[in-house]
Motif scaffolding. Structure first.
Motif, PDB file in Angstrom:
ATOM      1  N   ARG A 113       0.837  -1.204   0.000  1.00 61.65           N
ATOM      2  CA  ARG A 113       0.000   0.000   0.000  1.00 61.65           C
ATOM      3  C   ARG A 113       0.874   1.257   0.000  1.00 61.65           C
ATOM      4  N   ASN A 114       1.930   1.227   0.766  1.00 63.82           N
ATOM      5  CA  ASN A 114       2.855   2.361   0.793  1.00 63.82           C
ATOM      6  C   ASN A 114       3.494   2.567  -0.573  1.00 63.82           C
ATOM      7  N   LEU A 115       3.729   1.474  -1.283  1.00 60.46           N
ATOM      8  CA  LEU A 115       4.307   1.552  -2.628  1.00 60.46           C
ATOM      9  C   LEU A 115       3.399   2.335  -3.569  1.00 60.46           C
ATOM     10  N   GLY A 116       2.099   2.073  -3.470  1.00 64.30           N
ATOM     11  CA  GLY A 116       1.150   2.728  -4.372  1.00 64.30           C
ATOM     12  C   GLY A 116       0.759   4.123  -3.962  1.00 64.30           C
ATOM     13  N   THR A 117       1.174   4.562  -2.777  1.00 60.60           N
ATOM     14  CA  THR A 117       0.792   5.904  -2.307  1.00 60.60           C
ATOM     15  C   THR A 117       2.022   6.795  -2.137  1.00 60.60           C
ATOM     16  N   GLU A 118       2.718   6.642  -1.009  1.00 60.54           N
ATOM     17  CA  GLU A 118       3.825   7.547  -0.706  1.00 60.54           C
ATOM     18  C   GLU A 118       4.966   7.416  -1.707  1.00 60.54           C
ATOM     19  N   VAL A 119       5.352   6.176  -2.012  1.00 59.57           N
ATOM     20  CA  VAL A 119       6.466   5.979  -2.949  1.00 59.57           C
ATOM     21  C   VAL A 119       6.109   6.513  -4.327  1.00 59.57           C
ATOM     22  N   ALA A 120       4.884   6.263  -4.781  1.00 58.33           N
ATOM     23  CA  ALA A 120       4.449   6.775  -6.085  1.00 58.33           C
ATOM     24  C   ALA A 120       4.469   8.298  -6.114  1.00 58.33           C
ATOM     25  N   THR A 121       4.081   8.924  -5.012  1.00 62.75           N
ATOM     26  CA  THR A 121       4.089  10.384  -4.943  1.00 62.75           C
ATOM     27  C   THR A 121       5.515  10.922  -5.018  1.00 62.75           C
ATOM     28  N   ILE A 122       6.432  10.300  -4.297  1.00 62.03           N
ATOM     29  CA  ILE A 122       7.822  10.761  -4.313  1.00 62.03           C
ATOM     30  C   ILE A 122       8.421  10.623  -5.706  1.00 62.03           C
ATOM     31  N   LEU A 123       8.140   9.521  -6.383  1.00 59.76           N
ATOM     32  CA  LEU A 123       8.683   9.284  -7.725  1.00 59.76           C
ATOM     33  C   LEU A 123       7.918  10.044  -8.810  1.00 59.76           C
ATOM     34  N   ARG A 124       6.812  10.671  -8.429  1.00 58.92           N
ATOM     35  CA  ARG A 124       6.001  11.471  -9.352  1.00 58.92           C
ATOM     36  C   ARG A 124       5.488  10.636 -10.531  1.00 58.92           C
ATOM     37  N   VAL A 125       4.981   9.474 -10.210  1.00 66.02           N
ATOM     38  CA  VAL A 125       4.351   8.632 -11.215  1.00 66.02           C
ATOM     39  C   VAL A 125       2.865   8.497 -10.877  1.00 66.02           C
ATOM     40  N   ASP A 126       2.074   8.182 -11.869  1.00 64.52           N
ATOM     41  CA  ASP A 126       0.625   8.112 -11.670  1.00 64.52           C
ATOM     42  C   ASP A 126       0.145   6.728 -11.257  1.00 64.52           C
ATOM     43  N   SER A 127       0.991   5.730 -11.459  1.00 72.33           N
ATOM     44  CA  SER A 127       0.596   4.375 -11.074  1.00 72.33           C
ATOM     45  C   SER A 127       1.837   3.523 -10.859  1.00 72.33           C
ATOM     46  N   ILE A 128       1.814   2.716  -9.795  1.00 73.92           N
ATOM     47  CA  ILE A 128       2.841   1.699  -9.572  1.00 73.92           C
ATOM     48  C   ILE A 128       2.136   0.361  -9.409  1.00 73.92           C
ATOM     49  N   ARG A 129       2.602  -0.599 -10.189  1.00 84.09           N
ATOM     50  CA  ARG A 129       1.993  -1.931 -10.117  1.00 84.09           C
ATOM     51  C   ARG A 129       3.087  -2.977  -9.967  1.00 84.09           C
ATOM     52  N   LEU A 130       2.890  -3.876  -9.005  1.00 86.12           N
ATOM     53  CA  LEU A 130       3.762  -5.035  -8.838  1.00 86.12           C
ATOM     54  C   LEU A 130       3.094  -6.215  -9.522  1.00 86.12           C
ATOM     55  N   VAL A 131       3.760  -6.764 -10.518  1.00 87.09           N
ATOM     56  CA  VAL A 131       3.218  -7.873 -11.303  1.00 87.09           C
ATOM     57  C   VAL A 131       3.970  -9.144 -10.921  1.00 87.09           C
ATOM     58  N   LEU A 132       3.229 -10.160 -10.493  1.00 85.79           N
ATOM     59  CA  LEU A 132       3.826 -11.427 -10.084  1.00 85.79           C
ATOM     60  C   LEU A 132       3.232 -12.558 -10.915  1.00 85.79           C
ATOM     61  N   GLU A 133       4.104 -13.420 -11.415  1.00 81.97           N
ATOM     62  CA  GLU A 133       3.650 -14.621 -12.122  1.00 81.97           C
ATOM     63  C   GLU A 133       3.423 -15.745 -11.116  1.00 81.97           C
ATOM     64  N   THR A 134       2.440 -16.564 -11.390  1.00 81.56           N
ATOM     65  CA  THR A 134       2.165 -17.677 -10.485  1.00 81.56           C
ATOM     66  C   THR A 134       1.525 -18.833 -11.238  1.00 81.56           C
TER      67      THR A 134
END
Length: 248
Positions: A113-134
């Protein structure tokens, strides 16, 4: 009776202009003011050429013009180097702040959740997605709770997404490019307005399928292939180590 005319000194004194005298005195006291002013030097050269006439070529003037042109190019290069250094420093500080924010959470869900909020704001990107294969379906409740950040895909999807539909693009640790129509599988509904992306391929360890960290931007010029990837490579390396720790 002395019939001699007035002396030259007397004539100079009678005809002198106080403003010209002050200007002359200032130039004699500080000649660098003239030498360092390009417009004054060009005016003096033009006046000298006019006085010499049109049949005389002033090689010194030509040489000075070439030196001025070379100096202008050097100054432009100097400004560009300084601007690039400032941009690089700002980018380094930005990535360092994002990494520090990424290290704060103590739980995996909080980490994502922190990745999609605070980290995304600091990096100035509109979306961060972690993609995992399974190979196995995950708990639907967990995926639903983390759906804004986490995407689960079939094995082989990540390499196919990185190489493109025709498999022509090489697989690199970091890929910067314009967004593709296949982005909806990564960004979900946001894929309709993501225009450029930075794709960080993740090595999650032996006997584990690869992962992908996708940074999406609405600005089509935020990520382009001509940009450097050193900072994002470093960020991806830290993220890999964090993920390995969470995956145990």
């Amino acid at each position: 009776m002395n019939s001699a005319g007035p002396s030259p000194k007397a004539e100079d004194a009678a005809g002198s202009d106080p403003e010209q005298d002050a200007l002359r005195a200032r130039i004699l006291a500080q000649p660098d003011l003239v030498l360092e002013d390009h417009r004054i030097m060009r005016a003096l050269i033009a006046a000298n050429e006019k006085a010499m006439g049109g049949n005389i070529v002033d090689l010194r003037g030509i040489a000075m013009e070439r030196l001025e042109a070379r100096l202008d190019r050097l100054e432009d290069t100097h400004r560009s180097v300084i601007a690039a250094a400032y941009d690089n420093l700002a980018g380094t500080n930005q990535v360092h702040r994002a990494i520090l924010a990424m290290l704060d959470p103590t739980g995996f869900e909080a980490f994502l959740r922190n990745l999609g909020t605070e980290v995304a704001t600091i990096l100035r990107v509109d979306s961060i997605r972690l993609v995992l294969e399974t190979d196995h379906p995950e708990d639907p409740g967990s995926i639903e709770r983390l759906g804004d950040v986490l995407a689960v895909v079939r094995p082989g999807f990540i390499d196919a997404y990185l190489t493109g539909p025709r498999g022509r693009q090489p697989i690199r640790p970091v890929t910067l490019r314009q967004a593709t129509p296949e982005g909806e599988a990564v960004y979900g509904e946001r894929g309709n307005w993501i225009r450029s992306e930075a794709l960080l391929r993740l090595d999650l360890g032996e006997d584990r399928l690869p992962g992908l960290l996708a940074l999406g931007a609405e600005d089509p010029h935020q990520f382009t292939p001509a940009q450097g990837t050193d900072l994002l490579t470093f960020f991806g390396g830290v993220f890999e180590r964090q993920m390995r720790r969470w995956l145990g």
